[in-house]
Design a protein around this motif. Structure first.
Motif, PDB file in Angstrom:
ATOM      1  N   UNK A 103       0.841  -1.201   0.000  1.00  0.00           N
ATOM      2  CA  UNK A 103       0.000   0.000   0.000  1.00  0.00           C
ATOM      3  C   UNK A 103       0.873   1.247   0.000  1.00  0.00           C
ATOM      4  N   UNK A 104       1.941   1.178   0.785  1.00  0.00           N
ATOM      5  CA  UNK A 104       2.895   2.280   0.848  1.00  0.00           C
ATOM      6  C   UNK A 104       3.510   2.523  -0.548  1.00  0.00           C
ATOM      7  N   UNK A 105       3.864   1.444  -1.234  1.00  0.00           N
ATOM      8  CA  UNK A 105       4.413   1.544  -2.593  1.00  0.00           C
ATOM      9  C   UNK A 105       3.426   2.201  -3.537  1.00  0.00           C
ATOM     10  N   UNK A 106       2.186   1.737  -3.482  1.00  0.00           N
ATOM     11  CA  UNK A 106       1.170   2.265  -4.387  1.00  0.00           C
ATOM     12  C   UNK A 106       0.981   3.751  -4.140  1.00  0.00           C
ATOM     13  N   UNK A 107       0.936   4.133  -2.872  1.00  0.00           N
ATOM     14  CA  UNK A 107       0.730   5.550  -2.550  1.00  0.00           C
ATOM     15  C   UNK A 107       1.928   6.389  -2.970  1.00  0.00           C
ATOM     16  N   UNK A 108       3.119   5.778  -3.013  1.00  0.00           N
ATOM     17  CA  UNK A 108       4.316   6.510  -3.454  1.00  0.00           C
ATOM     18  C   UNK A 108       4.398   6.585  -4.978  1.00  0.00           C
ATOM     19  N   UNK A 109       3.426   6.031  -5.676  1.00  0.00           N
ATOM     20  CA  UNK A 109       3.406   6.141  -7.134  1.00  0.00           C
ATOM     21  C   UNK A 109       4.218   5.086  -7.854  1.00  0.00           C
ATOM     22  N   UNK A 110       4.642   4.048  -7.124  1.00  0.00           N
ATOM     23  CA  UNK A 110       5.513   3.036  -7.699  1.00  0.00           C
ATOM     24  C   UNK A 110       4.925   2.348  -8.930  1.00  0.00           C
ATOM     25  N   UNK A 111       3.618   2.158  -8.945  1.00  0.00           N
ATOM     26  CA  UNK A 111       3.013   1.453 -10.086  1.00  0.00           C
ATOM     27  C   UNK A 111       2.020   2.328 -10.849  1.00  0.00           C
TER      28      UNK A 111
END
Lengths: 396, 396, 396, 396
Positions: free
Chosen positions: B134-142
């Motif tokens: 979730x942290x990754x997604x919120x950081x724009x990773x994908x």
């Protein structure tokens, strides 16, 4: 509840402080010591630690401290532990316990003579997966352990003292081999004596005096072999895996890469992915809860519960001493190019035993060597004549 | 520090009690309530809980209790939450919040009108891997999330009430779909409105009235799709996986089978391997720390920290209500055999938005559709004429 | 031995030509046809094909040709197959057979009326893993099939005609859904009738008229569900996986990413990694033998052996027709937003059957619903009273 | 097209015959030779081989034979190869070429003096994954190779002669180490000289005279290390994995277990799962196309294409001889308990070179040792002063 003096503000001090506050919220770090005053003050402020100092003795002897955690570079462990023992405080020391078995022996004597609590912070023995696997092995799930492989490899450590032989005591072996040796020993059984070691080590890539790559074999008195592989030359992140082969089964453990999170990112993760990760874009493999995955949580729970209840923790200074005796033998073997005995002046395990082979009876005439299903559907038996020793095969 | 009344002594009560004492040792369960006096007493004794009772009201209203944890079968959630609200106690309720959105709405109103702290115990949103992802997604990773797949499948639950529709409110959808729905919603973003749902469900294997297998699609206002798959018919253990596809990347999560421990055992593990494991010999796949892997640790840390500091936890009763509204739409869709609107009388997210498509410019004449490396070494571009709309290809 | 006319010089013509010469070296491509004379000549020269032409009729009717392989864009299949049938030649047609069932029906009638050999080049049914898994399912390894999931996702196709609805007949469903539909159907059993379909499809990312993302459910007459997922929006390479759930077991197949080759490369692989791979550096996942892994080898062996021995191959035009009938229903379902019947004017499988549920007896009074080992070591039974229908639990 | 005499009707003869007819359908086995007339006749009949015999000379010298394939137990290779050379026939010999380097040398001399075509049937160098990985390494994908690990482990071979030291020439090392040694050598480069070997071997489980478990290290003249691990004591199937570490990257290969097919079967697969599989129920891991996965297909294609075009195949008898020289050194090392030189009377590679270390400049004053992203977001550099040699760190 314990009041802790934390010695060291590097990566290991950071991880330890996080784990201590994360897991058992009733323990407190009351003072932190570091060499650099400004950095130490910042560390204290960030983690809500009431006091800081640059004087080791001051931190160790503070009246409200009852437990000292040594998170310092290897060459400072000896001094810190002796200071803690003199002050009559319990002491937990990061890995490796010392640079040599001789140094470790002095530290062991100091804490035992002072009668203080001591724990060896060998975190990788405490990872959730290792704990579960050790439990399986002890329950007989894979039979008698024959062979272990413990591997830790990454592109090299993050602080300059690691790379300086006098300070660290060696290279990849003393840095990571100490983990692998104790993991192998834990699976084989701590009461089984390590007998001799054979090791290859070389400086393959980095412009340093110590080995950046090594492979070692440690032979135990019951015939089991513990293999370790360490490298500061590995590319692609951190490779942290163990394998255990037993007479009745096998265990594969993977603690880091590809353990359930797989991410592809075209723009990149922008920031920290996982310890020692080398890439931030394309396919990356983060770890869910790093502090737990590396064993810090379970380790400190064991250490602090043991401290409170005055029982022995899973890893003591004696274990650290045995590990140093084994890595000493490895370094001697690199020089002598042959098997070297593991010199243990103090041995607290069981008396030497030798491997026993359990023969499986097929019938009164034959021992069974093996049974296999063939691609054509038949089952083949390999048998050994009990009297003549001849090996033959039979199709069932 | 919280004093807890634990309602329920089944598997979920056991896991909750273990997680509560494991993670934040300063919280205490002061009273446990269960239907069966002998079993409840044994539970209290085993876990060191000072008092036990068979009366829900008694447990809830005890003066030293400040937080009620509802670990009861689904049909008892409503009564327990209303009792806690009346007593002015904070309340944490296990998943699903209710059997229907109407029931959930009444519970939400009760805690909000009483002004008490409330948390929805949606543990799978809190697994270490989900939190990291979730942290990754919120950081724009994908990039922008386009599609999620959340799957939970195993051979069926362990208590009889799950299998009785009146008590549980449904079958695999209400039992496990509630997890999957909230996982998908968390990845897409909680402020994005779920618009409609399409669902298939059937009773494929077990002699019960409810669905033992279902697949659902939930469409969100920004065009994203959250797919869920649930089954009580799966063989081989517990299949707990999520996938997230975004405009710039992909995430695969695996929480259970084959996540880093692989064991082959000829004699067998003799005993408990992992939740819902079906075999004890041959190749088996244990999980390191189950309580952590299932999210219980992180969930209770969030809930209790939020309770102490009076902030809103990640999952509240409002979230539970939204999940029920979605599962309601799924059940209606099974009947109507078409897409059904998600009926949300209370919507606290952002106003409806529609999907926006980001066009990538190739040059002034063309949009870029895609670029690919071919097996023969060339790179091909697929382009769309901005004016005519014609699609053509070019080799670079 | 077969003399082949290859129609088409794109990626599929390339793969087919490589597979034909790779696997059965006694077959020969004697003529190749393409639209662009220069490109076709180059293709012929590179692959040692004696003749080339831009005229379809010329290639098809050449006296030395006995088998026509159609590797053309979708809108040209119909014309090519009818030409081959008129010329009395055997014909193999790439997937999808046609753009609609109506078009497929005409092609089926043409080859059957002409009495020529026909094979449907559905390569993914022939991957080594699919073949092995189908064999397992037929041997009863996982019991009765309940659910299949077939997924193909990548960042989009490599030729412009795919992206133009009139030429291809649709988007991701017609391009990749045809694979997934036939894989699901093969696991469930080709004699089981597909009854109805429910499908979601949307244009999420690319500026095109057709769906670049879709999820479909196909219900079979025995109660089994075949789920497919296709996307031209996936990032990270090609995701090619199947899952099969049966009453007695489970199968997971992964054909592409992370199937045994894992490479980390700091400088990058410089060149072709694998079909649809998006990155060349960092962690990459090549495939050993792509042509074999994609099923081309086994497919052509079956087709050419069948052609020589005049038996029916695994995949015929009839199968292609059924697949088109299913994708037609999917497209109708996207419009109607509800389940749509699969319209099969010609049905050669078994008559409609309905799902039968096998009840497992516990004793004379109860049916067994399930048995589970609990974390505390007990074993729990969930039982259903044969007479009253009540569900209850018992601890063994 | 080749007319083949197949010597041997055991598992290896079976696999070879299947691969020969599978891959290049224009080659034919015209005669098969075995010790047991009935079994050999049955073999011939089953595989459509026109003639069979129990006389080796008869098979080898038949006028229509132009290629002899030796698929016999190890102690018969020498005699068979010499017979083929005398008859002037091309000869392909299964692994290991011989039991010792001395024996191998005589065979090499025989074929070279007779001027006949010779190929060493080292199939595992030809697996699809190994071929792809070798290609990557040669393209510079992972930089200079530093370390290889090749592992083959299973519960033991399927014929009695393997277990009898005089016939096989040893135990797990001669049986499987020969594969691992040549795989390591292929990755490091065949022109790089193997210098010395260190090996541990023991009889841990089976009642035999030879080693059933061994670990060896082979040091090459460029400083690279090739590690091999072999065991006849492994439980859980066949473990067939390779790892390669280079200065710029890493490769992991897995050829067997868990490479994309995962099956859970409650009733069991009833029959053959995969070579050396130990279980048929619970979680099992079949292999798609075993003959291809083990390299037989690519190997015979190379051998027969080379035979036809008179070029040298990838693996010749000279390679077999080098492998034997290395395994000889391993056996001596087990006895001497130290590193042993690899004795190569004939060396056709490049002259001795020593490892060169490529230093990476940071600026004019420092060499760069490494760069790492820290959990707190900073980037740390480890530098070495070019003049003083001091190691220090800097935060970027």
């Amino acid at each position: 509840m314990a009041n802790v003096a934390m010695l060291g503000t590097g990566l290991i001090g950071l991880f330890y402080t996080m784990a201590l506050s994360g897991k058992r919220s009733r323990d407190r770090v009351v003072v932190v010591q570091g060499r650099d005053a400004a950095k130490t003050e910042a560390f204290a402020r960030k983690h809500g630690i009431p006091r800081f100092t640059t004087h080791l003795e001051e931190a160790v002897s503070a009246p409200d401290v009852d437990l000292v955690v040594v998170g310092l570079p290897n060459h400072l462990h000896h001094e810190a532990v002796l200071a803690a023992a003199r002050a009559g405080k319990g002491v937990l020391c990061t890995k490796p316990l010392a640079r040599t078995a001789a140094e470790a022996r002095e530290m062991l004597d100091a804490v035992e003579n002072a009668g203080v609590f001591h724990g060896y912070l060998e975190d990788l023995v405490y990872t959730p997966k290792t704990l579960k696997a050790l439990q399986s092995v002890r329950a007989g799930t894979i039979g008698r352990v024959l062979w272990t492989r413990s591997r830790e490899a990454h592109p090299g450590p993050h602080s300059s003292w690691f790379w300086t032989r006098e300070l660290s005591g060696g290279g990849a072996i003393i840095d990571m081999g100490c983990h692998c040796v104790e993991i192998g020993r834990s699976f084989i059984g701590k009461t089984v004596r390590p007998v001799e070691a054979m090791c290859w080590g070389a400086t393959q890539v980095h412009p340093i005096d110590a080995e950046d790559s090594a492979v070692g074999l440690v032979k135990y008195s019951d015939g089991a072999i513990a293999q370790f592989e360490v490298a500061w030359t590995f590319r692609g992140g951190m490779d942290l895996r163990d394998e255990v082969s037993g007479t009745d089964g096998t265990i594969f453990l993977n603690h880091w890469l590809r353990t359930g999170i797989e991410v592809f990112s075209a723009p990149g993760a922008r920031g920290y992915v996982a310890e020692k990760a080398e890439t931030e874009s394309g396919w990356i493999f983060p770890v869910g809860d790093e502090v737990a995955a590396l064993g810090y949580e379970a380790m400190f729970t064991d250490m602090l519960d043991s401290f409170e209840t005055r029982r022995e923790p899973v890893e003591t200074f004696y274990d650290g001493y045995v590990v140093n005796a084994i890595t000493d033998a490895c370094y001697r073997s690199i020089e002598s190019r042959r098997w070297e005995p593991v010199r243990l002046e103090v041995w607290r395990g069981s008396a030497e035993t030798s491997a026993t082979m359990e023969l499986v009876a097929h019938d009164e005439q034959y021992w069974l060597i093996k049974r296999e299903h063939m691609p054509d559907g038949r089952t083949k038996l390999i048998l050994k004549d009990r009297r003549t020793g001849e090996v033959l095969q039979k199709v069932e």
